[in-house]
Design a protein around this motif. Structure first.
Motif, PDB file in Angstrom:
ATOM      1  N   UNK A 100      -5.994  -0.031 -10.787  1.00  0.00           N
ATOM      2  CA  UNK A 100      -5.295  -1.163 -10.179  1.00  0.00           C
ATOM      3  C   UNK A 100      -6.207  -2.367  -9.993  1.00  0.00           C
ATOM      4  N   UNK A 101      -7.388  -2.297 -10.563  1.00  0.00           N
ATOM      5  CA  UNK A 101      -8.324  -3.407 -10.440  1.00  0.00           C
ATOM      6  C   UNK A 101      -7.713  -4.675 -11.047  1.00  0.00           C
ATOM      7  N   UNK A 109       4.467  -1.575 -11.823  1.00  0.00           N
ATOM      8  CA  UNK A 109       4.641  -0.350 -12.600  1.00  0.00           C
ATOM      9  C   UNK A 109       3.397  -0.189 -13.464  1.00  0.00           C
ATOM     10  N   UNK A 110       2.690   0.918 -13.268  1.00  0.00           N
ATOM     11  CA  UNK A 110       1.402   1.109 -13.948  1.00  0.00           C
ATOM     12  C   UNK A 110       1.379   2.466 -14.639  1.00  0.00           C
ATOM     13  N   UNK A 111       0.454   2.609 -15.571  1.00  0.00           N
ATOM     14  CA  UNK A 111       0.346   3.837 -16.365  1.00  0.00           C
ATOM     15  C   UNK A 111      -0.800   4.698 -15.835  1.00  0.00           C
ATOM     16  N   UNK A 112      -0.539   5.991 -15.745  1.00  0.00           N
ATOM     17  CA  UNK A 112      -1.591   6.932 -15.380  1.00  0.00           C
ATOM     18  C   UNK A 112      -2.477   7.180 -16.594  1.00  0.00           C
ATOM     19  N   UNK A 133       2.679   0.129  -4.745  1.00  0.00           N
ATOM     20  CA  UNK A 133       2.700  -1.087  -3.931  1.00  0.00           C
ATOM     21  C   UNK A 133       1.291  -1.334  -3.397  1.00  0.00           C
ATOM     22  N   UNK A 134       0.766  -2.511  -3.643  1.00  0.00           N
ATOM     23  CA  UNK A 134      -0.570  -2.892  -3.199  1.00  0.00           C
ATOM     24  C   UNK A 134      -0.420  -3.841  -2.023  1.00  0.00           C
ATOM     25  N   UNK A 135      -1.136  -3.515  -0.930  1.00  0.00           N
ATOM     26  CA  UNK A 135      -1.077  -4.353   0.265  1.00  0.00           C
ATOM     27  C   UNK A 135      -2.486  -4.574   0.805  1.00  0.00           C
ATOM     28  N   UNK A 136      -2.639  -5.663   1.534  1.00  0.00           N
ATOM     29  CA  UNK A 136      -3.934  -5.977   2.122  1.00  0.00           C
ATOM     30  C   UNK A 136      -4.267  -4.951   3.202  1.00  0.00           C
ATOM     31  N   UNK A 137      -5.494  -4.486   3.191  1.00  0.00           N
ATOM     32  CA  UNK A 137      -5.941  -3.485   4.157  1.00  0.00           C
ATOM     33  C   UNK A 137      -6.181  -4.130   5.526  1.00  0.00           C
ATOM     34  N   UNK A 138      -5.772  -3.378   6.602  1.00  0.00           N
ATOM     35  CA  UNK A 138      -6.011  -3.849   7.966  1.00  0.00           C
ATOM     36  C   UNK A 138      -6.511  -2.675   8.794  1.00  0.00           C
TER      37      UNK A 138
END
Length: 409
Positions: A100-101, A109-112, A133-138
């Protein structure tokens, strides 16, 4: 027939048909490999192995982002030579990952992918693609509360004292959306049947939203140590005696007392606060007609109890009154030749009442009582003479008359 084979168009058509059949055959074989659950089976010159629950790693900047939607494990089918395939399937020394970089926040939608699979093998991952789903870390600190369960199953009279949690807070890391949903951070401690304090019990921390749904978040630490004091409060209070009814006729109460002045009662603090004394169960005086000691239970308030014997000894001392009728009145020291006649009363007898402690009074008989008058030195005529009563010690005697009138002739 020879003319057909010499025709270029006929040869091209036959080749096209064979190519189509071969393509369909290969696709069918691949589909069979993907759907087959067997571990290893032969297929021509190659072998196939399926590895279930292969862990998936995530390649992303974990310091700044969190990801949801990535399965913990996937199924991987390997195809290739038997020797390489067997060793790889047994050792599982390859990686399955999602890269996911470079992706921004949001849903993708990404491939394994796989890494370190030997070149001699082909790898097929199921599922091939996933939605993440990518979210900002808190990260935020929350105070840990303690919820004691089964407090109603503590032994009678026991209660919880002060409790401590170490550490008092935990650092929770997740997406900002999840952090904002956190409503409850607590540990659960079962105190059922406890009589001794809890000392540094390690308990896992649970995180919930406002609706009570558990949230899957990262915590540091994941558990805390809980200590709690278990108390058995007690209090010494006076004992009072409670009676009902009346003593039978002829009996009065001389004294009644318990063998203890106070008793130690146990119970929860809020129960003991309202108790200033403890009464016995009611003693029915209707049934008591002799002095002695009886065992009486204590009428303990709800929520209070005492250890050991729940009865006390009560000593009862009675007084009894009895009347003896027609006790003879004897005349002493009558002079020679004199006769004595009773004027008032006309008969030489009287009723005598005795009173005293129940036990000595109950043993007295009429023969134990004497009533006398002294006629010594009296001249003929009427005389009023005092009556003298004698009887057992510790018994009070009362005659029907204090004096009698006699005539001496």
């Amino acid at each position: 027939m020879d003319k057909w084979f010499n025709s270029r168009w006929f040869v091209r058509g036959i080749s096209l048909i064979f190519a189509a059949v071969l393509y369909i055959f290969v696709q069918v074989e691949i589909d069979q490999y993907d759907n087959d659950d067997s571990r290893i089976f032969p297929s021509g010159n190659e072998e196939v192995a399926t590895i279930e629950e292969m862990p998936v790693s995530i390649r992303i900047d974990e310091d700044n982002y969190v990801v949801s939607g990535v399965p913990q494990t996937v199924s991987v089918t390997l195809e290739g030579s038997e020797s390489t395939l067997t060793a790889t399937a047994r050792q599982k020394n390859f990686d399955i990952y999602v890269d996911l970089e470079g992706l921004e926040e949001g849903t993708h939608t990404v491939e394994l992918k796989h890494a370190n699979v030997p070149r001699e093998l082909n790898a097929y991952i199921e599922p091939k693609t996933i939605e993440v789903t990518i979210q900002e870390r808190a990260t935020e600190e929350f105070t840990v509360s303690t919820d004691f369960i089964n407090t109603d199953k503590l032994p009678q009279g026991y209660e919880l004292g002060e409790s401590t949690t170490e550490p008092k807070t935990v650092a929770i890391t997740s997406s900002k959306d999840i952090i904002e949903q956190i409503s409850i951070v607590k540990v659960f401690v079962d105190v059922s049947g406890l009589k001794e304090p809890i000392d540094n019990r390690e308990v896992p921390v649970n995180v919930y939203d406002a609706r009570g749904n558990e949230l899957n978040v990262q915590m540091e630490p994941e558990s805390v140590e809980v200590s709690v004091d278990i108390q058995n409060p007690s209090k010494s209070v006076p004992v009072t005696l409670s009676t009902m009814g009346e003593l039978p006729e002829g009996y009065t109460m001389s004294s009644i007392s318990a063998n203890v002045d106070k008793v130690k009662i146990h119970g929860k603090s809020e129960v003991l606060t309202g108790i200033e004394k403890v009464s016995t169960e009611k003693i029915n005086l209707n049934d008591i007609n002799e002095s002695g000691t009886i065992d009486v239970g204590l009428a303990l308030p709800d929520g209070a109890h005492i250890k050991g014997n729940k009865k006390i000894e009560v000593a009862i001392e009675l007084e009894q009154t009895r009347t003896f009728q027609d006790v003879p009145v004897d005349v002493e020291n009558v002079g020679d030749g004199q006769e004595v006649t009773f004027i008032e009363p006309e008969s030489a007898s009287m009723d005598v009442t005795i009173n005293g402690l129940q036990k000595p009074v109950s043993n007295v008989s009429a023969e134990d009582i004497t009533a006398t008058v002294d006629a010594g030195g009296l001249d003929p005529g009427q005389h009023q003479l005092p009556v003298s009563l004698e009887g057992p010690e510790n018994v009070e005697l009362t005659g029907e008359f204090e004096q009698v009138t006699v005539e001496i002739t």
